[in-house]
Design a protein around this motif. Structure first.
Motif, short mmCIF file in Angstrom:
data_model
loop_
_atom_site.label_atom_id
_atom_site.label_comp_id
_atom_site.label_asym_id
_atom_site.label_seq_id
_atom_site.Cartn_x
_atom_site.Cartn_y
_atom_site.Cartn_z
N THR A 222 45.29 36.35 53.06
CA THR A 222 45.13 35.43 51.60
C THR A 222 45.57 33.92 52.39
N LEU A 223 46.43 33.97 53.36
CA LEU A 223 46.97 32.64 53.82
C LEU A 223 46.06 32.15 55.13
N LYS A 224 45.43 33.44 56.15
CA LYS A 224 44.38 33.30 57.09
C LYS A 224 43.54 32.00 55.91
N THR A 304 49.73 32.07 36.85
CA THR A 304 49.03 30.48 36.82
C THR A 304 49.07 29.83 38.57
N ASN A 305 50.37 30.18 39.03
CA ASN A 305 50.45 30.11 40.29
C ASN A 305 49.18 30.47 40.91
N ALA A 306 48.94 31.57 41.12
CA ALA A 306 47.99 32.51 42.33
C ALA A 306 47.08 31.22 41.92
N ALA A 307 46.74 31.07 40.47
CA ALA A 307 45.28 30.27 40.36
C ALA A 307 45.69 29.29 40.69
N ASN A 308 46.24 28.08 40.84
CA ASN A 308 46.65 26.96 41.53
C ASN A 308 46.42 26.24 42.02
N ALA A 312 43.34 24.67 44.53
CA ALA A 312 44.04 23.83 45.19
C ALA A 312 43.23 24.25 46.94
N GLY A 313 43.43 24.95 47.48
CA GLY A 313 43.10 25.38 47.69
C GLY A 313 43.97 26.21 49.33
N LEU A 314 44.93 26.58 48.70
CA LEU A 314 46.20 26.81 49.50
C LEU A 314 46.29 28.56 49.96
N LYS A 315 45.59 29.21 49.26
CA LYS A 315 45.96 30.13 49.62
C LYS A 315 44.35 31.25 48.26
N GLY A 316 43.69 31.88 49.40
CA GLY A 316 42.12 32.32 49.41
C GLY A 316 42.53 34.03 48.93
#
Length: 473
Positions: A222-224, A304-308, A312-316
């Motif tokens: 997900t971080l990739k 909600t953290n994962a959604a945010n 934001a494009g931080l973690k897919g």
């Protein structure tokens, strides 16, 4: 970004560290602290050379060199996959725009936290496994343990580089904290629960590298996808190394099951403890524990953290670019099972964007089943009427909507008394742990292996099983 890695530097790297003297000095100041930590918290067993792979390139072919290395002299370094100049953000509100080479100010705290949490897991597993070399079942296994350990150390370096290079003084302080916390410490434990558990025997090590390192694969995946390109490229290369860790777990459990099956057939009984094998029901209980502890690493089913992070494009998502949807998820929904106080299950519809942890966990569970199929095929081929099973995702959970409920491996909601009465049938007992530890006698002779595990089908890098993978004093 050079594909080859510069080993002439004090810190091997392919990020042009010599061109940034300030960053180089900061990391060279952190390096002796890392080595002190390794000396205190790394592998206990002393060796005089381990047949290790060392990264020499980040290209797709021929990226590693094999040779005997004195472990404290291993060249830990900073390696990022090659940069794709055409890469665009694949999801969230910035989809279609250029990926970021620097940290946007509004996402600084969230990105730093993601990197710290990932970074904290890497040294934790080294700490959990530090005593295992004293009971290695073969030189082959001992070599694999050290390979996992040095690469977890390198993955720590990967996250520390990002903290130093992109997050200023706060990042440097967080890098110090990664060495300050210790697995299982009552005062300064590691951030995530699974990384404070004890890994006291080799069956637990195989389970950890199968289940918990597999969680690492999905988190790195997900971080990739991250819009922050240095993080993406760091994780892309880490995934190459992580594959071996899961291989150790997959084939390790293969070999335990194979040996247990041999003993069952030889003695015509499932009760093989007296014959020096690990009974299948104990393997199942170990599996139940390590699988459910690893499920907790995915966090709450709705977040909600994962959604945010996604917006934001931080973690897919896992394989984000292969998904056939709008990569926004604001109009989509999914269903989850929720336990009710009356002991029944309720199905709830939730926004897909809020259920990203559930989505990732589903990918993980499907992957875990592949191992179960392998181990059950070993039993079927041996004519043994026993099958391993993954417990229900609600079983033995400390995180998420199932925490606080008493759910059996089959998914039945029961009262606390019923759960506690059956606990010893589902999770490793003190007797199970003591028995498995009683089998853990080291075998350091070339070509020999402990009686509770089968030898591997193949050696490392084309070498035979009988090869001297580790030189001992």
């Amino acid at each position: 970004m050079p594909e080859k890695i510069d080993y002439s530097s004090k810190i091997p790297n392919n990020v042009g560290l010599a061109d940034d003297r300030r960053l180089q000095r900061a990391l060279e100041g952190w390096q002796p602290k890392f080595l002190n930590w390794w000396g205190e918290m790394g592998p206990t067993l002393e060796t005089q050379g381990v047949y290790l792979r060392t990264a020499v390139s980040v290209g797709r072919e021929g990226w590693a060199h094999f040779g005997h290395v004195n472990v404290p002299d291993y060249r830990w370094g900073i390696f990022l996959a090659e940069r794709d100049p055409d890469r665009r953000i694949a999801f969230g509100e910035h989809a279609g725009t250029e990926v970021w080479q620097q940290v946007p100010g509004e996402y600084r705290a969230d990105l730093q936290r993601l990197i710290v949490i990932q970074g904290d897991t890497e040294p934790a597993s080294v700490e959990q496994q530090r005593l295992l070399g004293l009971t290695a079942p073969s030189l082959y296994d001992l070599r694999n343990l050290f390979q996992v350990n040095v690469e977890e150390g390198r993955h720590l370096w990967a996250m520390v580089y990002l903290l130093h290079a992109y997050f200023g003084r706060e990042g440097r302080e967080e890098a110090e904290g990664l060495l300050f916390r210790n697995s299982g410490s009552p005062d300064t434990p590691r951030i995530l629960g699974a990384f404070n558990e004890e890994t006291a025997d080799w069956l637990a090590f195989y389970m950890f590298t199968y289940f918990t390192d597999r969680d690492g694969k999905y988190q790195l995946g997900t971080l990739k996808e991250s819009s922050f390109d240095p993080l993406s490229r760091t994780c892309e290369f880490m995934l190459k190394e992580e594959a071996h860790h899961m291989f150790v777990g997959t084939t390790g459990i293969d070999r335990v099951v194979t040996r247990s099956a041999e003993l069952i057939r030889e003695h015509d009984t499932l009760d093989i403890a007296a014959h020096g094998g690990i009974p299948l029901d104990i393997i199942q209980r170990y599996l139940n524990f390590h699988y459910t502890v690893s499920l907790d690493l995915f966090g709450s089913e709705t977040s909600t953290n994962a959604a945010n992070y996604y917006t934001a494009g931080l973690k897919g998502r896992w394989h984000e670019t292969r998904r056939k949807d709008d990569h926004q998820l604001t109009a989509d929904s999914t269903f989850l099972d929720r336990p009710r106080a009356d002991g029944t299950w309720d199905t709830e519809e939730v926004q897909t964007l809020l259920a990203l942890n559930l989505d990732l966990r589903g990918e993980y569970i499907a992957d875990c089943r592949n191992g179960l199929n392998r181990w059950n095929k070993i039993l079927a081929d041996a004519g043994i009427d026993f099958r391993f099973a993954l417990p229900h995702p609600g079983f033995n959970r400390q995180v998420g909507l199932n925490a606080g409920h008493h759910i059996t491996p089959e998914g039945t909601i029961v009262d606390e008394a019923t759960w506690e009465a059956n606990r010893r049938n589902w999770l490793p007992t003190a007797e199970d742990l003591a028995f498995v530890r009683s089998l853990m006698h080291p075998v350091y002779e070339r070509g020999k292996i402990a009686s509770w595990v089968a030898p591997p089908g193949n050696g490392i890098n084309g070498q035979p099983f009988e090869y001297e993978y580790v030189h001992l004093p």
